[in-house]
Design a protein around this motif. Structure first.
Motif, PDB file in Angstrom:
ATOM      1  N   VAL A  86      16.725   4.165 -18.180  1.00  0.00           N
ATOM      2  CA  VAL A  86      15.858   5.079 -18.943  1.00  0.00           C
ATOM      3  C   VAL A  86      14.488   4.449 -19.199  1.00  0.00           C
ATOM      4  CG1 VAL A  86      17.780   6.333 -19.982  1.00  0.00           C
ATOM      5  CG2 VAL A  86      16.834   4.346 -21.174  1.00  0.00           C
ATOM      6  N   LEU A  87      14.451   3.119 -19.341  1.00  0.00           N
ATOM      7  CA  LEU A  87      13.164   2.445 -19.517  1.00  0.00           C
ATOM      8  C   LEU A  87      12.313   2.582 -18.265  1.00  0.00           C
ATOM      9  CD1 LEU A  87      11.259   0.611 -21.116  1.00  0.00           C
ATOM     10  CD2 LEU A  87      12.520  -1.357 -20.191  1.00  0.00           C
ATOM     11  N   ILE A  88      12.914   2.310 -17.114  1.00  0.00           N
ATOM     12  CA  ILE A  88      12.178   2.402 -15.851  1.00  0.00           C
ATOM     13  C   ILE A  88      11.738   3.829 -15.582  1.00  0.00           C
ATOM     14  CG2 ILE A  88      12.448   2.238 -13.337  1.00  0.00           C
ATOM     15  CD1 ILE A  88      14.124  -0.279 -13.827  1.00  0.00           C
ATOM     16  N   GLU A  89      12.627   4.787 -15.829  1.00  0.00           N
ATOM     17  CA  GLU A  89      12.281   6.191 -15.579  1.00  0.00           C
ATOM     18  C   GLU A  89      11.118   6.656 -16.448  1.00  0.00           C
ATOM     19  OE1 GLU A  89      16.696   7.873 -14.242  1.00  0.00           O
ATOM     20  OE2 GLU A  89      15.993   8.117 -16.301  1.00  0.00           O
ATOM     21  N   SER A  90      11.148   6.305 -17.721  1.00  0.00           N
ATOM     22  CA  SER A  90      10.072   6.741 -18.617  1.00  0.00           C
ATOM     23  C   SER A  90       8.744   6.099 -18.223  1.00  0.00           C
ATOM     24  CB  SER A  90      10.422   6.411 -20.072  1.00  0.00           C
ATOM     25  OG  SER A  90      10.612   5.015 -20.252  1.00  0.00           O
ATOM     26  N   LEU A  91       8.776   4.828 -17.869  1.00  0.00           N
ATOM     27  CA  LEU A  91       7.550   4.160 -17.400  1.00  0.00           C
ATOM     28  C   LEU A  91       7.072   4.755 -16.087  1.00  0.00           C
ATOM     29  CD1 LEU A  91       8.469   0.462 -18.260  1.00  0.00           C
ATOM     30  CD2 LEU A  91       6.543   1.757 -19.217  1.00  0.00           C
ATOM     31  N   ALA A  92       8.018   5.126 -15.221  1.00  0.00           N
ATOM     32  CA  ALA A  92       7.648   5.739 -13.941  1.00  0.00           C
ATOM     33  C   ALA A  92       6.881   7.035 -14.157  1.00  0.00           C
ATOM     34  CB  ALA A  92       8.897   5.999 -13.105  1.00  0.00           C
ATOM     35  N   VAL A  93       7.353   7.848 -15.087  1.00  0.00           N
ATOM     36  CA  VAL A  93       6.715   9.146 -15.317  1.00  0.00           C
ATOM     37  C   VAL A  93       5.334   8.971 -15.931  1.00  0.00           C
ATOM     38  CG1 VAL A  93       6.847  11.291 -16.637  1.00  0.00           C
ATOM     39  CG2 VAL A  93       8.879  10.410 -15.477  1.00  0.00           C
ATOM     40  N   VAL A  94       5.236   8.226 -17.023  1.00  0.00           N
ATOM     41  CA  VAL A  94       3.949   8.096 -17.721  1.00  0.00           C
ATOM     42  C   VAL A  94       2.915   7.418 -16.830  1.00  0.00           C
ATOM     43  CG1 VAL A  94       2.743   7.065 -19.683  1.00  0.00           C
ATOM     44  CG2 VAL A  94       4.999   8.092 -20.006  1.00  0.00           C
ATOM     45  N   THR A  95       3.282   6.297 -16.214  1.00  0.00           N
ATOM     46  CA  THR A  95       2.287   5.556 -15.432  1.00  0.00           C
ATOM     47  C   THR A  95       1.942   6.236 -14.111  1.00  0.00           C
ATOM     48  OG1 THR A  95       4.008   4.138 -14.438  1.00  0.00           O
ATOM     49  CG2 THR A  95       2.958   3.355 -16.471  1.00  0.00           C
ATOM     50  N   SER A  96       2.902   6.881 -13.480  1.00  0.00           N
ATOM     51  CA  SER A  96       2.610   7.549 -12.200  1.00  0.00           C
ATOM     52  C   SER A  96       1.690   8.745 -12.401  1.00  0.00           C
ATOM     53  CB  SER A  96       3.907   7.986 -11.516  1.00  0.00           C
ATOM     54  OG  SER A  96       4.677   6.880 -11.113  1.00  0.00           O
ATOM     55  N   VAL A  97       1.946   9.516 -13.443  1.00  0.00           N
ATOM     56  CA  VAL A  97       1.065  10.651 -13.738  1.00  0.00           C
ATOM     57  C   VAL A  97      -0.317  10.145 -14.130  1.00  0.00           C
ATOM     58  CG1 VAL A  97       0.668  12.620 -15.268  1.00  0.00           C
ATOM     59  CG2 VAL A  97       2.975  12.169 -14.383  1.00  0.00           C
ATOM     60  N   LYS A  98      -0.330   9.150 -15.013  1.00  0.00           N
ATOM     61  CA  LYS A  98      -1.607   8.643 -15.517  1.00  0.00           C
ATOM     62  C   LYS A  98      -2.473   8.060 -14.409  1.00  0.00           C
ATOM     63  CE  LYS A  98      -4.214   5.200 -17.490  1.00  0.00           C
ATOM     64  NZ  LYS A  98      -3.831   4.675 -18.802  1.00  0.00           N
ATOM     65  N   TYR A  99      -1.919   7.108 -13.643  1.00  0.00           N
ATOM     66  CA  TYR A  99      -2.735   6.436 -12.634  1.00  0.00           C
ATOM     67  C   TYR A  99      -2.918   7.273 -11.375  1.00  0.00           C
ATOM     68  CZ  TYR A  99      -2.486   2.451 -15.695  1.00  0.00           C
ATOM     69  OH  TYR A  99      -2.608   1.630 -16.795  1.00  0.00           O
ATOM     70  N   GLY A 100      -1.993   8.204 -11.133  1.00  0.00           N
ATOM     71  CA  GLY A 100      -2.207   9.135 -10.039  1.00  0.00           C
ATOM     72  C   GLY A 100      -3.442   9.981 -10.267  1.00  0.00           C
ATOM     73  N   VAL A 101      -3.525  10.582 -11.458  1.00  0.00           N
ATOM     74  CA  VAL A 101      -4.682  11.415 -11.796  1.00  0.00           C
ATOM     75  C   VAL A 101      -5.933  10.560 -11.962  1.00  0.00           C
ATOM     76  CG1 VAL A 101      -5.631  13.009 -13.508  1.00  0.00           C
ATOM     77  CG2 VAL A 101      -3.214  13.174 -12.850  1.00  0.00           C
ATOM     78  N   ALA A 126      -4.659  11.238  -1.455  1.00  0.00           N
ATOM     79  CA  ALA A 126      -3.377  11.850  -1.088  1.00  0.00           C
ATOM     80  C   ALA A 126      -2.206  11.122  -1.720  1.00  0.00           C
ATOM     81  CB  ALA A 126      -3.230  11.861   0.438  1.00  0.00           C
ATOM     82  N   SER A 127      -2.205   9.795  -1.642  1.00  0.00           N
ATOM     83  CA  SER A 127      -1.068   9.029  -2.154  1.00  0.00           C
ATOM     84  C   SER A 127      -0.975   9.087  -3.669  1.00  0.00           C
ATOM     85  CB  SER A 127      -1.158   7.574  -1.686  1.00  0.00           C
ATOM     86  OG  SER A 127      -2.326   6.944  -2.179  1.00  0.00           O
ATOM     87  N   HIS A 128      -2.117   9.073  -4.362  1.00  0.00           N
ATOM     88  CA  HIS A 128      -2.081   9.102  -5.829  1.00  0.00           C
ATOM     89  C   HIS A 128      -1.766  10.497  -6.360  1.00  0.00           C
ATOM     90  CE1 HIS A 128      -3.786   5.105  -5.432  1.00  0.00           C
ATOM     91  NE2 HIS A 128      -3.512   4.915  -6.710  1.00  0.00           N
ATOM     92  N   THR A 129      -2.179  11.516  -5.637  1.00  0.00           N
ATOM     93  CA  THR A 129      -1.761  12.871  -6.013  1.00  0.00           C
ATOM     94  C   THR A 129      -0.249  12.993  -5.894  1.00  0.00           C
ATOM     95  OG1 THR A 129      -3.868  13.815  -5.278  1.00  0.00           O
ATOM     96  CG2 THR A 129      -2.001  15.332  -5.503  1.00  0.00           C
ATOM     97  N   ALA A 130       0.284  12.456  -4.802  1.00  0.00           N
ATOM     98  CA  ALA A 130       1.737  12.474  -4.612  1.00  0.00           C
ATOM     99  C   ALA A 130       2.451  11.712  -5.717  1.00  0.00           C
ATOM    100  CB  ALA A 130       2.086  11.883  -3.244  1.00  0.00           C
ATOM    101  N   MET A 131       1.877  10.610  -6.175  1.00  0.00           N
ATOM    102  CA  MET A 131       2.470   9.836  -7.268  1.00  0.00           C
ATOM    103  C   MET A 131       2.705  10.699  -8.498  1.00  0.00           C
ATOM    104  SD  MET A 131       0.457   6.168  -7.301  1.00  0.00           S
ATOM    105  CE  MET A 131       0.902   5.901  -9.019  1.00  0.00           C
ATOM    106  N   ALA A 132       1.672  11.427  -8.895  1.00  0.00           N
ATOM    107  CA  ALA A 132       1.773  12.250 -10.104  1.00  0.00           C
ATOM    108  C   ALA A 132       2.774  13.383  -9.922  1.00  0.00           C
ATOM    109  CB  ALA A 132       0.393  12.803 -10.467  1.00  0.00           C
ATOM    110  N   VAL A 133       2.727  14.034  -8.761  1.00  0.00           N
ATOM    111  CA  VAL A 133       3.592  15.192  -8.513  1.00  0.00           C
ATOM    112  C   VAL A 133       5.054  14.772  -8.456  1.00  0.00           C
ATOM    113  CG1 VAL A 133       4.203  16.966  -6.829  1.00  0.00           C
ATOM    114  CG2 VAL A 133       1.793  16.524  -7.350  1.00  0.00           C
ATOM    115  N   GLU A 134       5.358  13.722  -7.711  1.00  0.00           N
ATOM    116  CA  GLU A 134       6.761  13.340  -7.540  1.00  0.00           C
ATOM    117  C   GLU A 134       7.384  12.864  -8.847  1.00  0.00           C
ATOM    118  OE1 GLU A 134       6.728  10.386  -4.480  1.00  0.00           O
ATOM    119  OE2 GLU A 134       5.905   8.800  -5.769  1.00  0.00           O
TER     120      GLU A 134
END
Length: 211
Positions: A86-101, A126-134
């Motif tokens: 759950v720690l990794i998943e929550s960090l994945a969501v916040v940081t991927s959306v944040k740094y993707g955008v 392209a890759s950072h947009t994909a980060m946020a979406v996925e």
């Protein structure tokens, strides 16, 4: 084949597609750390060593998402590690959306002020947009709750504080260096919005699970 299939649980959690995502994200993560190599080296030479962990923002976000896929691919062997999951998943969501955008915004902001966009920049868009979406797309398969999501947001705000206090933020196009305060404010705001996006996706997941 119905287009809804491509967004279905059946397809997104199929082993073939999970492995494909895992490989692409792992390769992207490795390339991301390579991309930050010069800045990491500069930070090691000129800053306290503890600040290095805060330098490679995007590849670390990609690493969190890559690791989150492990808990879907190897569910049974790893299910006892729920706290880590759950720690990794929550960090994945916040940081991927944040740094993707963030990355896409900075590339286009630099271009607006005269920085030339090359093929590598389009690849990063392209890759950072994909980060946020996925990351948002996979919230419905994750196990984390609102509390740990807030913790991930606080960690990301700490990253922002270190970046702009000690000057270890990702190197910007030279055209944006005179807008550093605005970039900092945008970065912090984006962290808050990324937590909010994760929370909204979390609410949608929980409503769908109750339906």
């Amino acid at each position: 084949m119905n287009i809804s299939y491509w967004w279905s649980r059946e397809f997104l959690t199929s082993r073939g597609f999970l492995w494909l995502l895992f490989i692409f994200n792992l390769l992207g993560t490795i390339y991301g750390y390579y991309w930050y190599g010069h800045q990491i080296g500069y930070t090691v030479a000129h800053n306290p060593l503890w600040q290095v962990i805060f330098v490679p923002d995007s590849p670390t976000a990609s690493l969190f998402f890559t690791l989150s896929l492990c808990f879907l691919i190897w569910y049974e062997p790893l299910k006892r590690f729920k706290a880590i999951r759950v720690l990794i998943e929550s960090l994945a969501v916040v940081t991927s959306v944040k740094y993707g955008v963030w990355a896409v915004s900075i590339i286009f902001a630099g271009a607006y002020q005269g920085n030339m966009i090359g093929w590598q920049d389009w690849m990063l868009v392209a890759s950072h947009t994909a980060m946020a979406v996925e990351a948002l797309l996979y919230v419905r398969f994750y196990k984390f709750g609102a509390g740990i999501l807030l913790g991930a947001g606080l960690w990301t705000l700490l990253n922002d504080m270190v970046d702009y206090t000690y000057g270890v933020f990702p190197w910007l196009p030279v055209q944006l260096m005179d807008d550093l305060i605005s970039v900092r404010n945008f970065t912090v705001t984006l962290t808050v919005l990324s937590v909010l996006a994760g929370w909204l996706a979390l609410r949608h997941r929980d409503r769908s699970n109750r339906a």
